[in-house]
Structure formats: structure tokens, C-alpha cells
Design an enzyme around this catalytic site. Structure first.
Site, PDB file in Angstrom:
ATOM      1  N   HIS A 179      -9.023  -4.184   6.504  1.00 57.25           N
ATOM      2  CA  HIS A 179      -7.726  -3.644   6.062  1.00 57.25           C
ATOM      3  C   HIS A 179      -6.936  -4.817   5.440  1.00 57.25           C
ATOM      4  CE1 HIS A 179      -4.485  -0.996   5.569  1.00 57.25           C
ATOM      5  NE2 HIS A 179      -4.121  -0.754   6.800  1.00 57.25           N
ATOM      6  N   ASP A 236      -4.110  -3.867  17.974  1.00 56.26           N
ATOM      7  CA  ASP A 236      -4.264  -2.648  17.172  1.00 56.26           C
ATOM      8  C   ASP A 236      -4.755  -1.568  18.124  1.00 56.26           C
ATOM      9  OD1 ASP A 236      -4.542  -0.874  15.016  1.00 56.26           O
ATOM     10  OD2 ASP A 236      -6.523  -1.637  14.451  1.00 56.26           O
ATOM     11  N   GLN A 282      -3.049  -4.920   4.789  1.00 53.78           N
ATOM     12  CA  GLN A 282      -2.258  -5.026   6.019  1.00 53.78           C
ATOM     13  C   GLN A 282      -2.124  -6.491   6.448  1.00 53.78           C
ATOM     14  OE1 GLN A 282      -0.753  -2.442   8.119  1.00 53.78           O
ATOM     15  NE2 GLN A 282       0.230  -4.339   8.770  1.00 53.78           N
ATOM     16  N   ARG A 293       4.763  -3.881   3.874  1.00 60.71           N
ATOM     17  CA  ARG A 293       3.640  -3.265   3.155  1.00 60.71           C
ATOM     18  C   ARG A 293       4.024  -3.011   1.707  1.00 60.71           C
ATOM     19  NH1 ARG A 293      -0.384  -0.579   5.946  1.00 60.71           N
ATOM     20  NH2 ARG A 293      -1.228  -0.316   3.861  1.00 60.71           N
ATOM     21  N   ARG A 317      -8.733   4.595   0.484  1.00 66.60           N
ATOM     22  CA  ARG A 317      -8.900   4.508   1.937  1.00 66.60           C
ATOM     23  C   ARG A 317     -10.105   5.373   2.278  1.00 66.60           C
ATOM     24  NH1 ARG A 317      -4.503   4.899   6.719  1.00 66.60           N
ATOM     25  NH2 ARG A 317      -4.317   2.749   6.001  1.00 66.60           N
ATOM     26  N   CYS A 354       0.233  -3.364  13.340  1.00 68.68           N
ATOM     27  CA  CYS A 354       0.115  -2.722  12.022  1.00 68.68           C
ATOM     28  C   CYS A 354       0.618  -1.287  12.039  1.00 68.68           C
ATOM     29  CB  CYS A 354      -1.331  -2.783  11.544  1.00 68.68           C
ATOM     30  SG  CYS A 354      -2.490  -1.836  12.543  1.00 68.68           S
TER      31      CYS A 354
HETATM   32  N1  NVA Z   1      -7.877   0.175  13.144  1.00 72.93           N
HETATM   33  C1  NVA Z   1      -7.015   1.266  12.738  1.00 72.93           C
HETATM   34  C2  NVA Z   1      -5.962   0.801  11.777  1.00 72.93           C
HETATM   35  C3  NVA Z   1      -4.972   1.845  11.379  1.00 72.93           C
HETATM   36  C4  NVA Z   1      -3.994   1.366  10.364  1.00 72.93           C
HETATM   37  C5  NVA Z   1      -7.857   2.372  12.126  1.00 72.93           C
HETATM   38  O1  NVA Z   1      -8.789   2.071  11.383  1.00 72.93           O
HETATM   39  O2  NVA Z   1      -7.592   3.544  12.416  1.00 72.93           O
HETATM   40  N1   CP Z   2      -0.936   0.411   9.099  1.00 76.22           N
HETATM   41  C1   CP Z   2      -1.366   1.402   8.312  1.00 76.22           C
HETATM   42  O1   CP Z   2      -2.221   1.235   7.437  1.00 76.22           O
HETATM   43  O2   CP Z   2      -0.738   2.597   8.529  1.00 76.22           O
HETATM   44  P1   CP Z   2      -1.143   4.012   7.933  1.00 76.22           P
HETATM   45  O3   CP Z   2      -2.453   4.404   8.558  1.00 76.22           O
HETATM   46  O4   CP Z   2      -0.028   4.937   8.326  1.00 76.22           O
HETATM   47  O5   CP Z   2      -1.281   3.910   6.438  1.00 76.22           O
END
Ligand code: NVA
Ligand code: CP
Length: 307
Positions: free
Chosen positions: A129, A222, A132, A290, A102, A262
Site C-alpha cells: 500500500h 494495522d 499510504q 492522503r 486497488r 492507516c
Molecule cells: N491491510 C489492510 C489495509 C486497509 C487500508 C487491508 O488490506 O485491508
Molecule cells: N487507509 C486506506 O487505504 O483506507 P481506505 O481503505 O478507506 O481507502
């Protein structure tokens, strides 16, 4: 060897194979049958951003497959002190069997993959992502919807970009409603539209949430402020006024439409408390998925290694 960096790298058949594996392994897990598909394997999990679901689902998932997960926060490894990504990749991939990352730029993930000896999985970047959205598709299938018409309302972000790719590759309808200054990345849109030509997927863009949601059988959104955008919070909240998914908006969707999120969710912003709680069973089934979807992806990647 294949990496899981973006959905666009896979065919429809391949993505559906991963979903099939996920469903099969989920059914086994529900019967407490823990088949050691990845016995003695180690999954390195590098996090440059926070996570609840991604961390817990990957760590639990690899354990249930007979392996072990290593949580590697960039605050704790030398990457956070400036060791290059390509060196980190060359070290870690000699010791572990698969890596999940990540991070921020997609190019950092790609750089890691270029130097990695083992499959690399995108656990979220600024651009995509994909794990997801595979999860969300599994959740849609489980709901019994066989012809999804998905409305995405909100920020044109990593989640939206992965929806674009999934819709384009699998060939279902996607309607995106974003404020004008928060549209999807035009390069990603072009790539998705190119892929959509092969499957006849209908993908439309606009700025009116009502237009997007009208008659849809899946509605999703989101956060308006993704990780790394904290400084823009105030201006974003102003710009997204009118983009909340609430009961008035859901009322325009098909009866019994699914609402997916998500998570984490910010009530009163992208979704109302009422809509969130009304759809909580689906949202938390989606969160649990997930675990299952990613097991399908990991096992598929493991099965497609060069010997
Ligand atoms: N768009 C959000 C998704 C979190 C799972 C982010 O990147 O923070
Ligand atoms: N939806 C998702 O990826 O959640 P986290 O940021 O908690 O991993």
C-alpha cells in the site's frame, strides 16, 4: 513513463521529490490556491475492494489539480464479469490520462501496467500500500521528527511490506513485531534487506511488541484482518492476542511518540480505544495527508511522462 506500483521502483531522491511536491501543493491548497497542474486530465480509479480514504482522496485530489476522477467499481465495469485485465487496461488507458487501481494480487496490477499507455498507481494490493506509507512519512516529517525509529506491531501485511521498502530506501530504522505465523513475505523481506544495504537502514524482526516499541518515536499498526481475509477472522483474533497497541505498550516508546494508523481502525483489537482517541489528531491529520501526498505522486508521475 513511470508507474507507481511499489516503492522499490524509486530512488530516495525520487521519493523525496514526490514528498516535496506534496508539501508545496498542500501549502498552496491551504491558501485556497488550486494550481491546475493536471488540467483537463482524467484519473480512472478502479476498485476491486472497498475504500473510503483512497476513493475520496484521489477523486478530490485530481479535481483540485484541475482534472476529474472516474470511480470504476469492478462490480459495475465488465472487469467484474470476466473481461481480462489486459483488455481493460488497453481500453481505459486510451481514454484517461492516469489510472489508480486497488486490487488483490500485485501481479494483476503489474499486468494492467504492462498493457497501459498511461501511468498506473497502486491504490492497495495484497502485497503493498505504497501511497499510504508515503502519506505516513509526510505525517512524520510534519511532526518534526527527523530521525524516525518506527515500530510496527501486528500483521505482516501490505502495510508492513511498504514500511519495509520505505525504511530500506530512505534509510531509517524499522522494527517489526508480528506473531510467528503472520510474518512478512520472506521474498519481500529479502528485497528490502538488499535495498537496506545501500542506505544502512536498520530493519529488525521479532515477535515481541515490547522489544519493538522500546524507545521508538513512531508506533504504528494495522487491522489484523485485511480485506479478503474475512474467513480467517476468528483464528486471527486468537493468534494476535497480546499485539494490541495500548497505553501500557505506548509507555515503552519515547515520550511524545507518534501513533499512526492507516485506518479503518478496530478498537479493542489492534489498538485500544484510549490510545486511538489520545492520538486522534495525528491519525486524522494522517488521513487528510492522503489527499496531499497523492497529489505529489500524481504530479510527479505526470511530469515524468515521455513526451
Ligand atoms: N491491510 C489492510 C489495509 C486497509 C487500508 C487491508 O488490506 O485491508
Ligand atoms: N487507509 C486506506 O487505504 O483506507 P481506505 O481503505 O478507506 O481507502
Amino acid at each position: 513513463m513511470r508507474h507507481f506500483l511499489s516503492l522499490k521502483d524509486f530512488t530516495k531522491t525520487e521519493l523525496l521529490e514526490m514528498i516535496d511536491l506534496a508539501q508545496k501543493i498542500k501549502a498552496q491548497t491551504k491558501k485556497r490556491q488550486f494550481v491546475p497542474y493536471m488540467e483537463h486530465q482524467t484519473l480512472g480509479m478502479i476498485f476491486e475492494k472497498s475504500s473510503t480514504r483512497t476513493r475520496v482522496s484521489f477523486e478530490t485530489g485530481i479535481y483540485q489539480l484541475g482534472g476529474v476522477g472516474l470511480f470504476l467499481s469492478s462490480n459495475d465495469i465488465q472487469l467484474g464479469r470476466g473481461e481480462p485485465m489486459k483488455d481493460t487496461a488497453r481500453v481505459i488507458s486510451r481514454m484517461v490520462d492516469m489510472v489508480m487501481i486497488r486490487t488483490f494480487e500485485q501481479s494483476k496490477l503489474e499486468e494492467f501496467a504492462d498493457y497501459s499507455k498511461v501511468p498506473v498507481i497502486n491504490g492497495l494490493t495484497d502485497s503493498y500500500h505504497p501511497v499510504q506509507i508515503m502519506t505516513d512519512y509526510l505525517t512524520i516529517l510534519e511532526s518534526g521528527i527527523d530521525k524516525p525509529v518506527v515500530a510496527y506491531v501486528g500483521d505482516g501485511n501490505n502495510i508492513t511490506h511498504s514500511w519495509l521498502m520505505l525504511s530500506a530506501i530512505l534509510g531509517f530504522e524499522l522494527r517489526v513485531a508480528t506473531p510467528n505465523n503472520y510474518q512478512c513475505d520472506p521474498k519481500i523481506v529479502q528485497e528490502a534487506l538488499q535495498l537496506a544495504k545501500k542506505t544502512n537502514a536498520t530493519i529488525s524482526f521479532g515477535s515481541d511488541p515490547k522489544e519493538a516499541v522500546k524507545g521508538a518515536n513512531v508506533v504504528t499498526t494495522d487491522t489484523w484482518v485485511s480485506m479478503g481475509q474475512e474467513d480467517e477472522k476468528e483464528e486471527r483474533i486468537k493468534a494476535f492476542k497480546g499485539y494490541i497497541v495500548d497505553e501500557a505498550l505506548m509507555g515503552l516508546a519515547e515520550d511524545n511518540a507518534l501513533f499512526l494508523h492507516c485506518l479503518p481502525a478496530y478498537r479493542g483489537y489492534e489498538v485500544s480505544e484510549e490510545t486511538f482517541e489520545k492520538h486522534a489528531d495525528t491519525i486524522f491529520a494522517e488521513a487528510e495527508n492522503r489527499l496531499h501526498a497523492q497529489k505529489g505522486i500524481m504530479v510527479w508521475l505526470d511530469q515524468h511522462r515521455a513526451n
